[in-house]
Write an enzyme that holds these catalytic residues in place. Structure first.
Site, short mmCIF file in Angstrom:
data_model
loop_
_atom_site.label_atom_id
_atom_site.label_comp_id
_atom_site.label_asym_id
_atom_site.label_seq_id
_atom_site.Cartn_x
_atom_site.Cartn_y
_atom_site.Cartn_z
N SER A 14 -6.00 4.13 5.45
CA SER A 14 -7.14 4.70 4.73
C SER A 14 -8.42 4.09 5.27
O SER A 14 -8.41 2.98 5.80
CB SER A 14 -7.00 4.36 3.24
OG SER A 14 -8.20 4.62 2.54
N TYR A 68 -5.00 -1.89 -3.01
CA TYR A 68 -5.02 -0.73 -2.11
C TYR A 68 -5.75 -1.07 -0.81
O TYR A 68 -5.23 -0.85 0.28
CB TYR A 68 -5.68 0.46 -2.80
CG TYR A 68 -5.69 1.71 -1.95
CD1 TYR A 68 -4.57 2.53 -1.88
CD2 TYR A 68 -6.82 2.08 -1.23
CE1 TYR A 68 -4.57 3.68 -1.10
CE2 TYR A 68 -6.83 3.22 -0.45
CZ TYR A 68 -5.70 4.02 -0.39
OH TYR A 68 -5.71 5.15 0.39
#
Length: 188
Positions: A141, A164
């Site tokens: 990401s 994350y």
């Protein structure tokens, strides 16, 4: 481009995994699809070309199940050319605010997402070394390289947990490490 190539996709019942699966079939490849959610997996599989798709309910964070996926690929298609790891397992505490993180749930998320990616790589690359070639793709990401834009989440039920960003940065580091470690061995 993918004619007769066999590509494994983990997390194949998810948003990204199912998109990869559809693209593989659309580009004349063969897909080995894996997910822990067998019901959603078979929904995705039923949308695709059955003679070029194999669906296997599996936990791609467990070495024996990864090995089984590779074996099933070989049994069904005789080869494995690439693997796309989109698996995104989450603990019951996923998304807990930073101040309230519980060590055991944080450890579970780090182990399954980052540790699972390492173990998946280990098992798939072991096969690629035997076959003399292969392509391994990890999904990360932008948050693996840049801090989240927290203002984008205001007024939504979404958030961006610290784990994350840490895991996605780790996936990038893992991929770079493996690219250099296997340089010159026909493993990309």
């Amino acid at each position: 481009m993918l004619t007769n190539k066999v590509v494994m996709v983990t997390g194949a019942a998810g948003r990204l995994g199912s998109s990869f699966a559809k693209a593989i079939i659309r580009n004349n490849g063969r897909a080995v699809l894996a997910d822990i959610d067998s019901n959603k997996l078979h929904v995705v599989g039923n949308e695709l070309c059955p003679e070029r798709t194999l669906c296997v309910a599996a936990d791609a964070t467990l070495p024996d199940q990864i090995d089984n996926l590779i074996e099933k690929s070989l049994e069904s298609f005789g080869r494995l050319d690439a693997a796309v790891h989109t698996t995104y397992p989450r603990s019951e505490g996923w998304g807990t605010p930073f101040e309230d993180l519980r060590p055991e749930l944080l450890a579970e998320d780090l182990h399954k997402q980052l540790g699972g990616g390492i173990l998946f790589s280990q098992r798939v690359i072991r096969y690629f070394k035997k076959s003399g070639r292969g392509n391994l793709i990890h999904i990360s990401s932008i948050q693996g390289v840049a801090a989240p834009k927290f203002e984008h989440y205001v007024g939504t039920p979404m958030g961006s947990p610290i784990e994350y960003s840490a895991i996605k940065a780790g996936i990038i580091a893992l991929t770079r490490y493996l690219a250099k470690y296997y340089k010159g061995q026909h493993i990309r």
